[in-house]
Each structure stands twice: as C-alpha cells, then as structure tokens.
Write a protein that holds these residues in place. Structure first.
Motif: not given
Length: 126
Positions: A89-99
């Motif tokens: 699994f890798r973080l998406t751009e949306r995931g980084r914003a959520c983080l």
C-alpha cells in the motif's frame, strides 16, 4: 479523594478501554514513510505503546486498509510472485492531505485534553 482501587472501572470508558485507537492516522503516517505490506504495517502498529496491550485485529486492519483504498487515501498494488504476491500500500495525494488534517485535529485535541486534565487536577493546584 477516594482511591481508584476501591471502585473497579474495567470496561468503563473512563479506564480508556473504549477510546478510539487512532489506527487510521497511524497507518497514514506509516505509509507516508513509503509503500509497505500489510504485515509490515501490523508489526509497526503493535510497537505503539497504546496498542501493545491490545494490538489491532489483523482482519480489522485489512478491512480498514480496504476502506482507505476505496476512499482514495491509499493505493494497493499486488506484488509479483508465482502465487498471489504480497499486496503493498502507498499513500495517495488525498491520503497525505487526510494525514495533514489528522495531525492538526490531534494537536487541537491534545491542547483540549491538557486543559481538561488541568481542570480536573485543580484541587492539587490549590
């Protein structure tokens, strides 16, 4: 003040047993380090002090990863292999914003909790 031992609070939210375990932001933070397999993530989660006494359920973690993938926070990729390879699994751009949002939210919670703790210990300060 009465001793806490005089009143058992096992199972009561005041004991911390029902507090959110914050697995989602931890997974996002771990994936911010780079792509990882579910087993690696499970091992890293188990190392956090708040999760050592009751580690996350393996199936529950994979369900959460699937939900995170469905909502666009992470992207899963099947690894190579003769049989089914490990899924990473890798973080998406949306995931980084959520983080980033989680980090800001938790910082606010930390300040609020510190204020509550100071209030609850007001007798000791008097």
């Amino acid at each position: 003040m009465l001793a806490q031992e005089a009143f058992p609070f096992d199972g009561c939210p005041c004991s911390g047993c029902n507090l959110p375990r914050f697995v989602l932001p931890l997974l996002l933070g771990m994936l911010d380090d780079g792509p990882q397999h579910g087993y690696q993530l499970l091992q890293r989660l188990g190392a956090f002090p708040t999760l050592q006494t009751s580690p996350p359920d393996k199936a529950g973690m994979y369900r959460l990863l699937k939900q995170m993938e469905d909502s666009g926070l992470v992207r899963g990729e099947q690894g190579p292999g003769r049989t089914v390879g490990k899924r990473s699994f890798r973080l998406t751009e949306r995931g980084r914003a959520c983080l980033d949002t989680w980090a800001a939210t938790l910082a606010r919670y930390q300040e609020d909790i510190a204020c509550i703790v100071r209030f609850l210990h007001r007798e000791e300060d008097a």
